[in-house]
Design an enzyme around this catalytic site. Structure first.
Site, mmCIF file in Angstrom:
data_model
loop_
_atom_site.group_PDB
_atom_site.id
_atom_site.type_symbol
_atom_site.label_atom_id
_atom_site.label_comp_id
_atom_site.label_asym_id
_atom_site.label_seq_id
_atom_site.Cartn_x
_atom_site.Cartn_y
_atom_site.Cartn_z
ATOM 1 N N LYS A 255 19.605 37.475 -8.852
ATOM 2 C CA LYS A 255 19.672 38.950 -8.873
ATOM 3 C C LYS A 255 21.115 39.424 -8.968
ATOM 4 O O LYS A 255 21.452 40.284 -9.773
ATOM 5 C CB LYS A 255 19.021 39.510 -7.596
ATOM 6 N N ASN A 256 21.975 38.843 -8.142
ATOM 7 C CA ASN A 256 23.357 39.325 -8.095
ATOM 8 C C ASN A 256 24.177 38.907 -9.316
ATOM 9 O O ASN A 256 25.274 39.414 -9.525
ATOM 10 C CB ASN A 256 24.054 38.858 -6.810
ATOM 11 N N ARG B 166 22.997 50.764 -4.999
ATOM 12 C CA ARG B 166 24.458 50.836 -5.022
ATOM 13 C C ARG B 166 25.057 50.164 -6.243
ATOM 14 O O ARG B 166 26.019 50.634 -6.832
ATOM 15 C CB ARG B 166 25.022 50.125 -3.793
ATOM 16 N N ARG C 273 30.216 50.381 3.142
ATOM 17 C CA ARG C 273 30.416 49.888 1.782
ATOM 18 C C ARG C 273 31.179 50.862 0.876
ATOM 19 O O ARG C 273 30.637 51.414 -0.088
ATOM 20 C CB ARG C 273 29.072 49.498 1.157
ATOM 21 N N PRO C 274 32.483 51.047 1.155
ATOM 22 C CA PRO C 274 33.277 51.945 0.316
ATOM 23 C C PRO C 274 33.510 51.372 -1.089
ATOM 24 O O PRO C 274 33.209 50.207 -1.344
ATOM 25 C CB PRO C 274 34.606 52.045 1.069
ATOM 26 N N LEU D 163 38.322 49.961 -3.543
ATOM 27 C CA LEU D 163 38.964 48.885 -4.317
ATOM 28 C C LEU D 163 38.594 48.964 -5.800
ATOM 29 O O LEU D 163 39.400 48.634 -6.660
ATOM 30 C CB LEU D 163 38.590 47.512 -3.750
ATOM 31 N N ASP E 83 25.013 36.768 2.747
ATOM 32 C CA ASP E 83 23.626 36.956 2.314
ATOM 33 C C ASP E 83 22.681 35.873 2.850
ATOM 34 O O ASP E 83 21.472 35.964 2.647
ATOM 35 C CB ASP E 83 23.544 36.992 0.774
ATOM 36 N N ARG F 135 12.824 43.747 -3.475
ATOM 37 C CA ARG F 135 13.996 44.123 -4.288
ATOM 38 C C ARG F 135 14.733 42.864 -4.747
ATOM 39 O O ARG F 135 15.410 42.880 -5.770
ATOM 40 C CB ARG F 135 14.987 44.940 -3.425
#
Ligand code: UD1
Length: 417
Positions: free
Chosen positions: A22-23, A92, A121-122, A125, A304, A396
């Site tokens: 997925k990632n 996100r 989770r900004p 960066l 994870d 998901r």
């Protein structure tokens, strides 16, 4: 509400195939925006997050078709540079189209992604990276907007090796003239997969997998066919499931090199894992030893896999300590595991686990993707039935998880309650 009902204490036996990552596929789908031609991706899992990213691409004007595990994306018709709030709230990772839009159209406007269950989770960066690349970047009225036609080589130093920021910057830089150097880059396998895919489209990138990545900008990216790597976190989750149930499972379609940090912790506990050309054979070998874990960016122990490993450790006699250093709020599974009888104390970013001989089935909530996976693992060891609610979080990120577990002999049902 869809739930899973799992009756524990059946050892898992048989073989299971791991789906595409997925990632890895999410940034690769975003990267197709860079190309004004057709891209064919295979090994794409059938997951809710993939559907959301397909919707994001369609909003931008791309044509997306899925046939089994093949995704055909034609981005020649992309004509929008703005992504609304509704999409970034849904997922996100949809903010990963910002880099590709900047690279190809020199303009992108993407709604600011919010925090999520596991932390704030900004995206500072990502924005600093675009700015250092030479784009004019503003974050205003709920949107991040970038513009400009930067040229010439740039050096970008990330404060922390953020996976998403590294990916977004690599994608934007692939169409920015001159050589961009990204230092303190994330080293995750999914970054290597993105580099390989971008290069397949004609980009000139090297260094992924190490902490410095070099991107030599090219004028145009073209059509490509690419197969996605298998999901290392899904593989790790099945190792934990086989280990907790004292089973005997062959896990097929894994890239061993990518899951070494996970395998090494399981082995330290005493889980028997043998490697062959067919995959990983995991054989239960109780009693296991308690271990300490600290999540660290790759090649450290992955955040994870933290929740799934904690579920296993709640059943291992002795004291184990799990320290989460990546996300500030990634212990949501603790209160649910406690409902099943687990003994876990929290002290800041550390969880102190006293292993128990048994867990009990209970009604629990999947609060996020990996927390949900942890509850499935615990349920496989619990006496009686565990009812896991809100399983959309699990679906998901795990393709057909109940069917895969059922084929291994788990007593599991998916029900609408
Ligand atoms: C990705 C993975 C996620 C995994 C995480 C860490 C995807 C789709 N998701 O998420 O499953 O848990 O890597 O391995 O691939 N940070 C900042 N500023 C930024 C960006 C990040 O401070 O601009 C912080 C985050 O808050 C977090 C840490 O850096 O504390 C790591 O985040 P990051 O590596 O960016 O994770 P994601 O790419 O969001």
């Amino acid at each position: 509400m869809e739930s899973l009902l799992i009756k524990g204490l059946s050892p898992l036996k048989g073989s299971v195939g791991i789906s595409g990552s997925k990632n890895a596929v999410l940034p690769i789908m975003a990267a197709t925006v860079l190309c004004s031609d057709e891209v064919i991706l295979s090994g794409v899992p059938d997951l809710e997050d993939i559907k959301v990213m397909a919707q994001v691409l369609k909003i931008l004007g791309a044509k997306v078709k899925k046939e089994k595990d093949v995704l055909i994306i034609d981005s020649s018709s992309v004509n929008a540079i703005e992504l609304p709030d509704a999409m970034t709230r849904k997922m996100r990772a949809s903010n990963l189209v910002m880099g590709p839009l900047l690279g190809r159209f020199h303009h992108a406007k993407v709604a600011y992604p919010g925090g999520c269950a596991i932390g704030s989770r900004p995206v500072n960066l990502h924005l600093k990276g675009f700015c250092d690349l030479g784009f004019d970047v503003k974050a205003k009225y709920g949107f991040m907007e970038g513009k400009g036609r930067p040229w010439g080589g740039k050096e970008i130093l990330l404060d922390t090796p953020s996976v998403g920021a590294t990916e977004n910057i690599m994608m934007a830089a692939s169409l920015v003239s001159g050589e961009t150097v990204i230092r303190n880059a994330a080293r995750e396998p999914e970054i290597i997969d993105l580099q390989n895919f971008l290069n397949r489209m004609g980009a000139k990138i090297r260094g992924a997998g190490l902490d410095t990545i070099y991107v030599e900008g090219v004028k145009k990216l073209g059509k490509a066919e690419y197969r996605i790597i298998p999901d290392r976190i899904e593989a790790g989750t099945f190792i934990a499931a086989a280990a907790i149930s004292n089973g005997d499972v062959l896990i097929e379609n894994v890239v061993l090199e990518y899951i070494r940090p996970v395998i090494s912790k399981f082995r330290e506990m005493g889980v028997n894992i043998t490697e062959s050309k067919y995959g990983l054979r995991v054989t239960g070998n109780r009693p296991y030893k308690p271990v300490d874990i600290k999540t660290i960016p790759h090649p450290g122990y992955p955040t994870d896999m933290q929740a799934q490993m904690m579920a296993l450790l709640t059943t291992v006699a002795g004291t184990s300590i799990v320290v989460e250093t990546i996300f500030e709020n990634r212990f949501m599974h603790v209160q649910e595991l406690r409902r099943m009888g687990a003994e876990i104390a929290l002290e800041g970013r550390a969880a102190i686990i006293k292993g128990k001989e048994k867990l009990e089935g209970a009604i629990v909530d999947a609060t996020d993707l990996r927390a949900g996976a942890a509850l499935i693992i615990a349920a496989l060891f619990a006496e009686g039935v565990t009812q896991i609610n809100n399983i959309y979080h699990i679906e998901r990120g795990y393709e057909n998880i109940h069917l895969k577990l059922e084929s291994l002999g788990a007593d599991i049902k998916r029900a609408l309650l």
